[in-house]
Write a protein that holds these residues in place. Structure first.
Motif, mmCIF file in Angstrom:
data_model
loop_
_atom_site.group_PDB
_atom_site.id
_atom_site.type_symbol
_atom_site.label_atom_id
_atom_site.label_comp_id
_atom_site.label_asym_id
_atom_site.label_seq_id
_atom_site.Cartn_x
_atom_site.Cartn_y
_atom_site.Cartn_z
ATOM 1 N N PHE A 50 0.844 -1.184 0.000
ATOM 2 C CA PHE A 50 0.000 0.000 0.000
ATOM 3 C C PHE A 50 0.882 1.237 0.000
ATOM 4 C CE2 PHE A 50 -2.340 -3.546 1.688
ATOM 5 C CZ PHE A 50 -3.454 -3.525 0.861
ATOM 6 N N PRO A 51 0.450 2.301 -0.679
ATOM 7 C CA PRO A 51 1.316 3.455 -0.915
ATOM 8 C C PRO A 51 1.826 4.092 0.379
ATOM 9 C CG PRO A 51 -0.934 3.896 -1.656
ATOM 10 C CD PRO A 51 -0.881 2.479 -1.224
ATOM 11 N N ALA A 52 3.044 4.577 0.291
ATOM 12 C CA ALA A 52 3.671 5.220 1.452
ATOM 13 C C ALA A 52 2.971 6.526 1.805
ATOM 14 C CB ALA A 52 5.151 5.466 1.167
ATOM 15 N N SER A 53 2.299 7.144 0.846
ATOM 16 C CA SER A 53 1.604 8.400 1.115
ATOM 17 C C SER A 53 0.352 8.194 1.965
ATOM 18 C CB SER A 53 1.221 9.079 -0.203
ATOM 19 O OG SER A 53 0.323 8.271 -0.921
ATOM 20 N N THR A 54 -0.104 6.967 2.080
ATOM 21 C CA THR A 54 -1.291 6.650 2.867
ATOM 22 C C THR A 54 -0.944 6.673 4.352
ATOM 23 O OG1 THR A 54 -2.012 5.192 1.080
ATOM 24 C CG2 THR A 54 -3.120 4.934 3.182
ATOM 25 N N ASP A 55 -1.898 7.091 5.142
ATOM 26 C CA ASP A 55 -1.760 7.049 6.597
ATOM 27 C C ASP A 55 -1.480 5.603 7.026
ATOM 28 O OD1 ASP A 55 -2.126 7.863 9.353
ATOM 29 O OD2 ASP A 55 -4.129 6.951 9.232
ATOM 30 N N ILE A 117 5.301 -2.217 -8.976
ATOM 31 C CA ILE A 117 4.252 -2.281 -10.002
ATOM 32 C C ILE A 117 3.021 -1.439 -9.674
ATOM 33 C CG2 ILE A 117 4.993 -4.534 -10.859
ATOM 34 C CD1 ILE A 117 2.592 -5.741 -9.357
ATOM 35 N N GLY A 118 3.097 -0.654 -8.636
ATOM 36 C CA GLY A 118 2.011 0.264 -8.316
ATOM 37 C C GLY A 118 0.744 -0.422 -7.847
ATOM 38 N N ILE A 119 -0.383 0.092 -8.314
ATOM 39 C CA ILE A 119 -1.692 -0.366 -7.845
ATOM 40 C C ILE A 119 -1.952 -1.839 -8.158
ATOM 41 C CG2 ILE A 119 -2.980 0.305 -9.910
ATOM 42 C CD1 ILE A 119 -4.202 0.764 -6.310
ATOM 43 N N ALA A 120 -1.236 -2.395 -9.097
ATOM 44 C CA ALA A 120 -1.410 -3.817 -9.417
ATOM 45 C C ALA A 120 -0.986 -4.711 -8.251
ATOM 46 C CB ALA A 120 -0.615 -4.182 -10.665
ATOM 47 N N LEU A 123 -3.895 -5.272 -5.862
ATOM 48 C CA LEU A 123 -4.927 -6.014 -6.595
ATOM 49 C C LEU A 123 -4.538 -7.482 -6.750
ATOM 50 C CD1 LEU A 123 -5.871 -3.392 -9.339
ATOM 51 C CD2 LEU A 123 -7.136 -3.981 -7.250
ATOM 52 N N LEU A 124 -3.273 -7.735 -7.059
ATOM 53 C CA LEU A 124 -2.797 -9.125 -7.159
ATOM 54 C C LEU A 124 -2.828 -9.812 -5.800
ATOM 55 C CD1 LEU A 124 0.157 -8.715 -9.688
ATOM 56 C CD2 LEU A 124 -2.025 -9.883 -10.068
ATOM 57 N N LEU A 125 -2.506 -9.063 -4.752
ATOM 58 C CA LEU A 125 -2.581 -9.610 -3.394
ATOM 59 C C LEU A 125 -4.018 -10.027 -3.084
ATOM 60 C CD1 LEU A 125 -1.218 -10.180 -0.646
ATOM 61 C CD2 LEU A 125 -1.766 -7.814 -0.026
ATOM 62 N N ALA A 126 -4.972 -9.173 -3.438
ATOM 63 C CA ALA A 126 -6.384 -9.492 -3.213
ATOM 64 C C ALA A 126 -6.806 -10.713 -4.030
ATOM 65 C CB ALA A 126 -7.256 -8.285 -3.557
#
Length: 136
Positions: A50-55, A117-120, A123-126
């Protein structure tokens, strides 16, 4: 005649023992996988997927949402593999369910991170987690 009856009794007892042993091993592996995933979902996955910019709290909640996916997929997998067990046989279905679970678990270990790979990545984890739930 008595020998035949005692042999049948021993075979039935061995069969029950084998079923009990196989069930114990399968359940142990299943819950070990869930405990390991739960630990990783709290400690490791928020940083990797999950992105580092997220809380940090939001990343942990998102990671735990992937944990919940398997619980949602379990009844669906039970219906699918239950039907297949009746149609093609329980042994083949057990192998298919274990392969689904195993491939999904190994795939989680091989997934690239969000940084790669970003948002993928989440999604792949899910998707892999859904596979684990179906195979469970």
């Amino acid at each position: 005649m008595a020998s035949s009856n005692s042999h049948a009794a021993v075979a039935a007892k061995n069969s029950k023992f084998r079923v009990l042993s196989a069930s114990l091993v399968g359940t142990t592996i299943e819950f070990f996988d869930f405990y390991i995933y739960a630990t990783a979902a709290v400690l490791i996955f928020p940083h990797l997927f999950f992105p580092a910019s997220t809380d940090p709290t939001t990343a942990t909640i998102q990671s735990l949402a992937t944990f919940a996916l398997a619980f949602i997929a379990r009844p669906i997998g039970a219906a699918i593999f239950g039907h297949l067990g009746d149609r093609i046989g329980r042994k083949a279905t057990l192998v298919a369910a274990l392969m689904t679970m195993g491939i999904s678990t190994v795939s989680i270990g091989l997934l690239p991170t969000y940084a790669h790979i970003g948002i993928a990545a989440p999604l792949l984890l899910a998707l892999c987690r859904l596979g684990q739930g179906l195979g469970l």
